[in-house]
Every structure is written in structure tokens, then in C-alpha cells.
Design a protein around this motif. Structure first.
Motif, short mmCIF file in Angstrom:
data_model
loop_
_atom_site.label_atom_id
_atom_site.label_comp_id
_atom_site.label_asym_id
_atom_site.label_seq_id
_atom_site.Cartn_x
_atom_site.Cartn_y
_atom_site.Cartn_z
N VAL A 24 -6.50 12.47 12.04
CA VAL A 24 -6.54 14.07 11.83
C VAL A 24 -5.89 14.35 10.50
O VAL A 24 -6.31 15.36 10.07
CB VAL A 24 -5.81 14.64 13.03
CG1 VAL A 24 -5.67 15.93 13.07
CG2 VAL A 24 -6.55 14.32 14.43
N VAL A 25 -4.77 13.64 10.16
CA VAL A 25 -4.09 14.12 8.84
C VAL A 25 -4.11 12.68 7.95
O VAL A 25 -3.76 11.74 8.60
CB VAL A 25 -2.70 14.61 9.33
CG1 VAL A 25 -1.94 14.60 7.89
CG2 VAL A 25 -2.81 15.54 10.05
N ARG A 26 -4.56 13.01 6.75
CA ARG A 26 -4.46 11.90 6.00
C ARG A 26 -4.00 12.27 4.40
O ARG A 26 -4.31 13.32 4.17
CB ARG A 26 -5.72 11.01 5.86
CG ARG A 26 -6.91 11.31 5.31
CD ARG A 26 -8.03 10.47 5.53
NE ARG A 26 -9.14 11.17 5.50
CZ ARG A 26 -9.49 11.14 4.05
NH1 ARG A 26 -8.93 10.64 2.94
NH2 ARG A 26 -10.81 11.55 3.68
N LEU A 27 -3.21 11.51 3.80
CA LEU A 27 -3.19 11.79 2.40
C LEU A 27 -4.42 11.88 1.53
O LEU A 27 -5.22 10.95 1.99
CB LEU A 27 -2.00 10.97 1.78
CG LEU A 27 -1.04 11.48 0.85
CD1 LEU A 27 -0.23 12.37 1.82
CD2 LEU A 27 -0.18 10.58 0.49
N ALA A 28 -4.46 12.60 0.80
CA ALA A 28 -5.82 12.41 -0.31
C ALA A 28 -5.84 11.16 -0.94
O ALA A 28 -4.53 10.77 -1.41
CB ALA A 28 -5.63 13.56 -1.12
N PRO A 29 -6.76 10.44 -1.03
CA PRO A 29 -6.68 9.12 -1.57
C PRO A 29 -6.04 9.25 -3.23
O PRO A 29 -6.38 10.07 -3.96
CB PRO A 29 -8.15 8.69 -1.65
CG PRO A 29 -8.83 10.03 -1.44
CD PRO A 29 -7.93 11.16 -0.79
N VAL A 43 -2.70 16.84 1.64
CA VAL A 43 -3.10 16.14 2.70
C VAL A 43 -4.51 16.89 3.07
O VAL A 43 -4.94 18.15 3.00
CB VAL A 43 -2.05 16.35 3.93
CG1 VAL A 43 -0.96 15.45 3.70
CG2 VAL A 43 -1.95 17.71 4.27
N LEU A 44 -5.35 15.95 3.89
CA LEU A 44 -6.73 16.47 4.35
C LEU A 44 -6.39 16.47 5.73
O LEU A 44 -6.00 15.35 6.30
CB LEU A 44 -7.73 15.49 3.88
CG LEU A 44 -7.88 15.37 2.32
CD1 LEU A 44 -8.86 14.32 2.13
CD2 LEU A 44 -8.35 16.80 1.66
N ILE A 45 -6.64 17.71 6.45
CA ILE A 45 -6.33 17.97 7.95
C ILE A 45 -7.81 18.31 8.65
O ILE A 45 -8.42 19.16 7.89
CB ILE A 45 -5.58 18.89 8.10
CG1 ILE A 45 -4.12 18.53 7.34
CG2 ILE A 45 -5.26 19.23 9.77
CD1 ILE A 45 -3.36 19.67 7.42
N ALA A 49 -10.21 18.96 14.96
CA ALA A 49 -9.87 18.11 15.66
C ALA A 49 -8.33 18.31 16.32
O ALA A 49 -8.20 18.01 17.44
CB ALA A 49 -9.96 16.56 15.22
N ALA A 50 -7.79 18.98 15.51
CA ALA A 50 -6.42 19.33 15.85
C ALA A 50 -6.23 20.53 16.68
O ALA A 50 -5.45 21.08 17.50
CB ALA A 50 -5.53 19.60 14.71
N GLY A 51 -7.28 21.65 16.75
CA GLY A 51 -7.61 22.73 17.53
C GLY A 51 -6.86 23.53 16.85
O GLY A 51 -6.23 24.68 17.75
N ARG A 52 -6.39 23.76 15.59
CA ARG A 52 -5.59 24.67 14.76
C ARG A 52 -6.36 25.04 13.48
O ARG A 52 -7.31 24.23 12.97
CB ARG A 52 -4.27 24.23 14.72
CG ARG A 52 -3.52 23.35 15.63
CD ARG A 52 -2.73 24.70 16.53
NE ARG A 52 -1.83 25.04 15.62
CZ ARG A 52 -1.41 26.43 15.73
NH1 ARG A 52 -1.72 26.90 16.93
NH2 ARG A 52 -0.37 26.92 15.13
N THR A 53 -6.04 26.33 13.29
CA THR A 53 -6.76 26.78 12.10
C THR A 53 -5.82 26.33 10.65
O THR A 53 -4.69 26.17 10.98
CB THR A 53 -7.15 28.10 12.00
OG1 THR A 53 -5.96 29.01 12.02
CG2 THR A 53 -7.94 28.48 13.11
#
Length: 128
Positions: A24-29, A43-45, A49-53
Motif C-alpha cells: 500500500v505504501v512504498r518509497l519511490a525507487p 512515497v507512493l501510496i 487500497a487504503a480506502g482514503r484519499t
């Protein structure tokens, strides 16, 4: 050099603390052909999938006195370029833009500051 090294250490701390939140969350490569100085911590979110804007997440962070930003609006979506070239579809840039969020990153941050940001981000993404 000292600032760049501190930023590298902070980004590595973010990387370690954010790892359990994948995918769901990961650091940009990170680039592989150089040693970045990390001007930004993006971060890329997967907001769906998180159900949040993104706006909800940013507001939740702001409630905890944590600033965040969106860097940057893709060039082809900027008014000047739209007028000049018309509406273009660049799916890679648009996908990145839809998922990116810049977290605090500056050489004066303490390790505990990163911990606090990640805790707040975790809580913001769990809100319903």
C-alpha cells in the motif's frame, strides 16, 4: 556532504519503517546508478487500497502537525503546456502523480521525527 549524508540516513530509516506497509505504501525507487542526496522523500501510496484519499491523508497528517506536499504536478498537465500542446495522455506520469506524497525530510530531523511521521501516516491510512 554532511547534509546529503544525513538525508540518506533519514531516507533509509523511512525505508525500514515503511517496509511493513508495502504494497500500500512504498518509497519511490532509488536510482541505481548514483548516490542520491534525497531532496525529497516521496512515497507512493495506493489510496484506493487504503480506502482514503490523498487529501484525507494529508489532513490527518496536518492534524498531527506534520506537513506533506505533492511533488510535482506532471509538466504535461500544467496550463502552459496544455495550451501549447493540447491534452496529452502520459499514463506513467499520471499514475505516479495520483499516488505520490512527499513526507518531511531535512537534515535537522532526528530519527524520532521519522518515527513520528511514519506512526502518523500509519494512523492516517487506517482511519475510516
Amino acid at each position: 556532504d554532511r547534509f546529503a549524508e544525513r538525508r540518506r540516513l533519514l531516507v533509509e530509516r523511512y525505508r525500514q519503517l515503511l517496509a511493513p506497509m508495502s504494497p500500500v505504501v512504498r518509497l519511490a525507487p532509488a536510482p541505481t546508478d548514483c548516490e542520491p542526496a534525497w531532496h525529497l522523500c516521496s512515497v507512493l501510496i495506493d489510496f484506493a487500497a487504503a480506502g482514503r484519499t490523498r487529501a484525507q491523508v494529508m489532513a490527518a497528517l496536518r492534524e498531527r502537525a506534520i506537513g506533506s506536499q505533492v511533488h510535482y504536478i506532471p509538466v504535461h498537465l500544467q496550463p502552459y503546456y496544455r495550451r501549447r500542446y493540447g491534452d496529452l495522455s502520459l499514463p506513467g506520469a499520471e499514475s505516479y502523480y495520483a499516488r505520490c506524497l512527499s513526507l518531511p525530510l531535512f537534515p535537522g530531523m532526528a530519527d524520532g521525527d521519522v518515527d513520528r511521521v511514519v506512526e502518523a501516516l500509519t494512523a492516517a491510512l487506517k482511519r475510516r
